[in-house]
Design an enzyme around this catalytic site. Structure first.
Site: not given
Ligand code: NAP
Length: 475
Positions: A154, A230-231, A250, A284, A378
């Site tokens: 994002n 990420g999530s 985060e 987020c 969320e």
């Molecule tokens: P996500 O699906 O958890 O993916 C985040 C990253 O993790 C991606 O690079 C993803 O790779 C990788 N990933 C997924 N499964 C993994 C595994 N088993 N091992 C290692 N890496 C893995 O999250 P998203 O949909 O990209 O982002 C949205 C989430 O991020 C929301 O929940 C949002 O609130 C949160 N977020 C938090 C912040 C903060 O600063 N607190 C900021 C921005 C976003 P792939 O893309 O290859 O699957």
């Protein structure tokens, strides 16, 4: 609509590497091909770690690290338009928001350069105890080691910047895995770092299957810190699996905001309408749950709803667009099903709730029960709830009624109420008379509860990416 398809290779040990396989990046708006990147797996991730290990054998002095960071900041500033277009094309982020993200990355690099220059330990007052008399002691800030960085889709530029800029400032080499949907901005940033003079191996970028790359980062002992944005489920699982590493998380939020009757309602309505729907709510800290003191509830809605309805839904490449697509059709359908979940429990849709072509309109839901998904999970979509409350105590309890705790907000002209809310809201940050979506990049930013366990912002990230080493001198 994306007009040119970009091709990018991986960055490993200072070389741009092809692997014979590619990951295609498609526009979330119209499915057109935005670009493709060379696909890495476990073998390339190990090579990247070898390169990072070799790089760290020859530390770069702080002034050189800071100069590289400054040069990247300058380039980001000069190439804002190209960078914003890349973000917009691969993430489906409206240009307005993509430009803000590109500008923020300048700030992230600038602050990281400042922190690189002032990275220092402490002098310890040794004669403050009898045992220390006759001794001098100080701490050094030593780089923790190789950083494994995993970033989300994002903020494909600035959240990568929040990992790799502080790592360089701290003197750590990085192996970065960007989100598969949005690797192009990360690789563009890597190009800027190499052009700024970053020696080989200090930044390595691998794109490909998350599980495979993640497994290597988790299991390889040379990785001393994993920084993950990420999530929540993915993040906490990684932490569980990497018991011997520092794992900084985060994660998500279900961002609440309290609007008291004594607040400037017009200002609150304007700020909240903009911040509940920017990038279709895929931040987020997108405003998700708005609690309004009952006596001002109708007046607030009268100011808020027209502003929501005035938001332009459409092509993210169009400079006038406010709300574009969700990252995937499945995500849009999930949000639609959450609206159904809320209405089946008695909620009413005050605005939106339907599609404009393929895009979900900004949606405002009233009367959502506390156990509806939109009230406690969320949403990560263009939806917010509005709910009246009677006492500040009740509003704070409602806001806290989630497993998340990243940022929350309160609008009030009463200092006592503001300070009480700041004290009692269980979140990493509380904004007063500003939307909780606000973030300046030098702030300590991060969550409590399921939202994470760390703070980002260069000064804070560098703290995590260094160890304190004590040196005691007998005089
Ligand atoms: P996500 O699906 O958890 O993916 C985040 C990253 O993790 C991606 O690079 C993803 O790779 C990788 N990933 C997924 N499964 C993994 C595994 N088993 N091992 C290692 N890496 C893995 O999250 P998203 O949909 O990209 O982002 C949205 C989430 O991020 C929301 O929940 C949002 O609130 C949160 N977020 C938090 C912040 C903060 O600063 N607190 C900021 C921005 C976003 P792939 O893309 O290859 O699957």
């Amino acid at each position: 609509m994306a007009t040119t398809a970009t091709e990018r290779r991986l960055l490993i040990g200072g070389e741009w590497v092809e692997t014979g396989e590619w990951v295609e990046v498609e526009s979330p708006y119209d499915g057109s091909l935005v670009g493709r990147v060379a696909k890495a797996g476990a073998a390339e991730t190990r090579q990247a770690l070898d390169a990072a290990e070799a790089a760290m054998r020859e530390p770069i002095p702080a002034h050189e690290r800071a100069t590289i960071l400054d040069k990247v900041a300058t380039q980001l500033g000069e190439r804002t338009d190209e960078i914003a277009r890349t973000i917009s094309a691969e993430a489906g982020k409206p240009m307005k928001a993509a430009r803000v993200e590109a500008a923020r990355a300048v700030s992230t690099y600038t602050m990281a350069a400042v922190e690189a220059r002032r990275l220092a330990g402490d002098a310890i007052p040794m004669d403050a105890s009898p045992a220390g008399v006759g001794k001098l002691a100080l701490t050094l800030r030593v780089p923790i080691g190789i950083v494994g960085a995993i970033s989300p889709f994002n903020f494909p530029l600035n959240l990568v910047a929040h990992k790799i800029a502080p790592a360089l400032a701290a003197g750590c080499a990085v192996v970065l895995k960007p989100a598969s949907q949005t690797p192009l901005s990360a690789l563009l940033l890597a190009e800027l770092e190499t052009e700024a003079g970053l020696p080989a191996g200090w930044l390595n970028v691998v794109c490909g299957p998350a599980g495979e790359i993640g497994d290597v980062l988790v299991s390889d002992e040379r990785v001393k810190l994993i920084t993950f944005t990420g999530s929540a489920p993915v993040g906490w699982k990684l932490r569980e699996r990497a018991a011997h590493k520092r794992v900084n998380l985060e994660l998500g939020n279900a961002t609440p905001v309290i609007v008291a009757a004594d607040a400037d309602l017009e200002d609150a309505a304007a700020r909240l309408a903009a911040n509940a729907f920017s990038f279709a709510g895929q931040s987020c800290i997108s405003v998700q749950r708005i609690y309004v003191e009952r006596e001002s509830y109708d007046a607030f809605l009268e100011l808020f709803l027209p502003r929501v309805e005035a938001l332009r839904v459409g092509d993210p490449a169009d400079e006038e667009t406010d709300v574009g697509p969700l990252i995937a059709e499945a995500e849009r359908d999930r949000v639609l099903s959450w609206i159904e979940d809320a209405t089946s429990r008695g909620a009413r849709v005050l605005s939106g709730g339907t599609l404009d072509g393929e895009l979900l309109r900004p949606t405002v839901v009233a009367g959502a029960s506390p156990d509806a998904l939109v009230s406690c999970e969320e949403v990560f979509g263009p939806l917010c709830t509005v709910t009246p409350y009677d006492t500040l105590e009740e509003a704070i309890a409602l806001a806290n009624g989630t497993r998340f705790g990243l940022q929350a907000g309160v609008f009030t002209s009463d200092l006592k109420s503001a300070l009480r809310a700041a004290g009692e809201l269980e979140f990493g940050g509380v904004t007063v008379n500003e939307a909780p979506t606000f973030r300046a990049d030098q702030m300590p930013y991060g969550g409590v509860k399921d939202s994470g366990n760390t703070r980002e912002g260069p000064a804070y990230a560098i703290r995590e990416m260094t160890e304190e080493r004590l040196v005691v001198l007998q005089l």
